[in-house]
Design an enzyme around this catalytic site. Structure first.
Site, PDB file in Angstrom:
ATOM      1  N   PRO A  45       0.813  -1.220   0.000  1.00 14.95           N
ATOM      2  CA  PRO A  45       0.000   0.000   0.000  1.00 14.95           C
ATOM      3  C   PRO A  45       0.844   1.265   0.000  1.00 14.95           C
ATOM      4  CG  PRO A  45      -0.936  -1.592   1.513  1.00 14.95           C
ATOM      5  CD  PRO A  45       0.399  -2.148   1.071  1.00 14.95           C
ATOM      6  N   GLU A  46       0.630   2.095  -1.012  1.00 15.89           N
ATOM      7  CA  GLU A  46       1.315   3.372  -1.129  1.00 15.89           C
ATOM      8  C   GLU A  46       0.278   4.474  -0.968  1.00 15.89           C
ATOM      9  OE1 GLU A  46       3.810   3.399  -4.646  1.00 15.89           O
ATOM     10  OE2 GLU A  46       4.308   1.283  -4.398  1.00 15.89           O
ATOM     11  N   LYS A  94       2.138   7.066   4.278  1.00 14.25           N
ATOM     12  CA  LYS A  94       1.500   5.761   4.050  1.00 14.25           C
ATOM     13  C   LYS A  94       0.831   5.225   5.315  1.00 14.25           C
ATOM     14  CE  LYS A  94       5.252   4.579   0.856  1.00 14.25           C
ATOM     15  NZ  LYS A  94       6.299   3.575   0.560  1.00 14.25           N
ATOM     16  N   ARG A 100      14.962  -3.261  -4.558  1.00 14.41           N
ATOM     17  CA  ARG A 100      13.588  -3.157  -5.024  1.00 14.41           C
ATOM     18  C   ARG A 100      13.563  -3.249  -6.538  1.00 14.41           C
ATOM     19  NH1 ARG A 100      10.219  -0.819  -1.335  1.00 14.41           N
ATOM     20  NH2 ARG A 100       8.630  -1.951  -2.505  1.00 14.41           N
TER      21      ARG A 100
END
Length: 277
Positions: A2-3, A61, A266
């Site tokens: 979730p961003e 966030k 990432r």
């Protein structure tokens, strides 16, 4: 995952709890490793019972629920969800808040990986404990001048810098790849070498993509984990141009093939034709 768009969708989705009085705060039965809840659940229940939810806001966030003179801060991290309806399953429920009226109204914090956190603070402590030194200006509120100044002062690759919440709060891995593609910037480009016009293209792309993603209630990826407050998927994944599209033709230029590289552990996705270094 979730961003900013997903967390903003969570905040908007749980709006029905505003004005409601809390009846009970507890941890449902869960056989998995417990998440970090501060203070302990019995203290949390004692602190919040009979208090009224005043407002809901977002810090980067994090979902922030303002209850009485306290702030309940829910940080979803990789797989957390804040829900009003049935969760994806009952095995990974981490926190439940029941309300006095209507009796069926409840707030659920669900987390498959168990990396999320719950923290309750006096409202007066939020700035010092959560914001100062940890969160930069919100990605949807930062001015272009501040955005430019913060990023151009570092020699890190632009994609890596965008993920630093101390510089800009809310941007995550998925949307960083998408906004860099929209601005035609190579993800390995050194921040300090970006021209002001390029920075403006990136700033505009960030604003546009985040706002559009919120309108689509976020992105639900192939694992299906992210859901909105009513346990429905988002739809912005249908708008992705590079994220998780390695090996596919670039729909922007038609000449390149999306590639995947690893930056700061990432995955980064980009088109070598559109985004030259």
């Amino acid at each position: 995952m979730p961003e900013l768009p997903e967390v903003e969708t969570m905040c908007r989705g749980i709006a029905p709890i505003v004005g409601r009085k809390i009846a009970r705060v507890f941890v449902p039965p869960c056989t998995f490793r417990p998440i970090v809840i501060t203070p302990a659940i019995d203290v949390l229940h004692h602190t919040l019972q009979s208090q009224v939810v005043r407002a809901i806001s977002r810090l980067g966030k994090r979902v922030v629920i303002h209850i009485g003179d306290h702030a309940l801060i829910l940080q979803p991290k990789m797989s957390g969800l804040v829900l009003l309806d049935q969760p994806p399953d009952h095995e990974h429920l981490r926190l439940q808040i029941d309300f006095v009226r209507p009796a069926k109204l409840r707030l659920l914090f669900w987390d498959r990986r168990g990396l999320g956190t719950v923290e309750c603070l006096p409202q007066s402590d939020v700035q010092a404990r959560i914001v100062s030194g940890r969160l930069g200006p919100d990605a949807l509120q930062i001015s272009f001048a501040d955005f430019c100044q913060r990023l151009q002062q570092t020699a890190r690759p632009i994609k890596v810098a965008l993920l630093d919440q101390k510089l800009v709060a809310g941007v995550g891995n998925l949307y960083a790849s998408e906004m860099l593609h929209a601005a035609k910037i190579h993800p390995a480009k050194v921040c300090a070498k970006l021209t002001r016009p390029k920075m403006f293209l990136l700033y505009e792309a960030m604003q546009r993509i985040l706002i559009t993603a919120i309108a689509h209630e976020g992105s639900t990826l192939s694992d299906g984990t992210y859901r909105n407050a009513l346990n429905d998927p988002g739809s912005y994944q249908n708008q992705h141009l590079v994220y998780d599209r390695a090996g596919l033709p670039c729909s922007t230029c038609g000449a390149g093939t999306i590639v995947r590289i690893v930056q700061a552990q990432r995955s980064t996705f980009y088109c070598p034709k559109c985004q030259c270094l």
